[in-house]
Scaffold this motif. Structure first.
Motif: not given
Length: 335
Positions: A53-56, A103
């Motif tokens: 679920i990492c946005k970065g 992020n």
């Protein structure tokens, strides 16, 4: 005494049973892998969930031998759908920390958990706000204490006879990284076409990405005549384009027949007068063809199965090009 002299002396003084030693290394490292496998628990699950679920991006760092492993882990993550790169911890102290954002997730690998280059950047990673995941063999290490999440290896022996050189530890780090990458790929529903997109130069990438329209002979490079063209003129067109086949179309550019160099040879054995006949008299009126969106590897299979060397390419029922076996083999696609 210099190092070369010391090593030469050791080589003479310490003969070994090479195969036994090699098998010992295998046994020791396999045992370490099994110990780590049995220790997998919710810590590993949580790491996978966080990365998924990492946005970065995922940044992997390590020093020395774990640094080499970290590079490989970052490369494997990237190739299987997790955007990732490696940062050298020493370079990170001189500006490369600017590549990390809040992020991101940073995976720091240090078996001792006390590698100086790693521990020096931990406070800055926390200040940046990135999530820190520590991979270590020391539950009381500085790395684990700084980490938001960690995975600590169980105790095992290094395969090095002195139990010093990173051997078993780097192997389990590598396997753990592979497990992360594979689990994440399955979480994303990553499939062959995604893999091909990231590996366009590889054989699989070419098979899954290259279509006949990408490598076909088209426009002025394609050999085409219209119905009613004299055979002698058709032969000139075919020899000029040198692709072994001429396509015959009607006034709407619809394919109505083909004539190949093989057909030409057979015509000469029958003593056909090329000055009296039109292409309509000798062409194959029910030619095989493929659509422009067909994968090149599928066209190659058809040509090999039918023992032909070229196929017309159609788009919206109109002729747009020709594909040959050699064109497909030439870009590195084989079946």
């Amino acid at each position: 005494m210099n190092n070369t002299a010391i090593l030469s002396e050791l080589k003479i003084a310490n003969p070994i049973d090479i195969l036994s030693e090699a098998k010992f290394v295998f046994d020791t490292e396999v045992n370490a892998i099994n110990l780590v496998k049995d220790s997998l628990d919710e810590r590993f699950t949580k790491i996978v969930e966080l990365i998924s679920i990492c946005k970065g991006k995922v940044i992997v760092t390590g020093m020395g031998k774990p640094g080499h492993i970290s590079r490989k882990i970052a490369a494997t993550l990237s190739s299987l759908g997790t955007s990732s790169f490696f940062i050298h911890p020493a370079e990170a102290q001189h500006g490369d920390l600017g590549m990390i954002s809040s992020n991101d997730i940073v995976i720091a690998i240090s078996y001792s958990g006390e590698s100086e280059e790693i521990t020096k950047i931990l406070p800055n990673i926390k200040l940046i706000g990135a999530t820190l995941i520590g991979i270590s063999g020391n539950p009381d290490s500085t790395l684990v204490k700084y980490s938001d999440h960690s995975f600590v290896f169980p105790k095992f022996a290094e395969a090095c006879s002195m139990n010093l050189a990173p051997t078993s530890s780097t192997t389990v780090e590598l396997v753990l990284g592979d497990a992360l990458a594979v689990c994440l790929a399955k979480t994303y529903g990553f499939h062959e076409h995604n893999y091909a997109l990231f590996h366009p130069a590889g054989s699989l990438g070419k098979k899954l990405l290259i279509k006949v329209k990408d490598i076909m002979h088209s426009e002025e490079k394609n050999a085409v005549v219209t119905t009613g063209t004299m055979l002698k003129d058709s032969i000139i067109e075919m020899s000029t384009k040198a692709i072994g086949i001429i396509n015959v179309v009607n006034e709407n550019d619809e394919l109505v027949g083909v004539f190949t160099d093989g057909d030409l040879r057979r015509s000469f054995t029958r003593e056909v007068n090329v000055y009296d006949l039109s292409i309509d008299d000798v062409m194959v009126k029910t030619p095989m063809f493929v659509d422009s969106e067909v994968l090149a590897v599928e066209a190659l299979k058809i040509m090999k199965e039918k023992n032909i060397s070229a196929l017309p390419i159609l788009e919206n029922q109109k002729l747009v090009g020709t594909i040959r076996v050699n064109d497909i083999l030439g870009v590195g696609i084989f079946v």
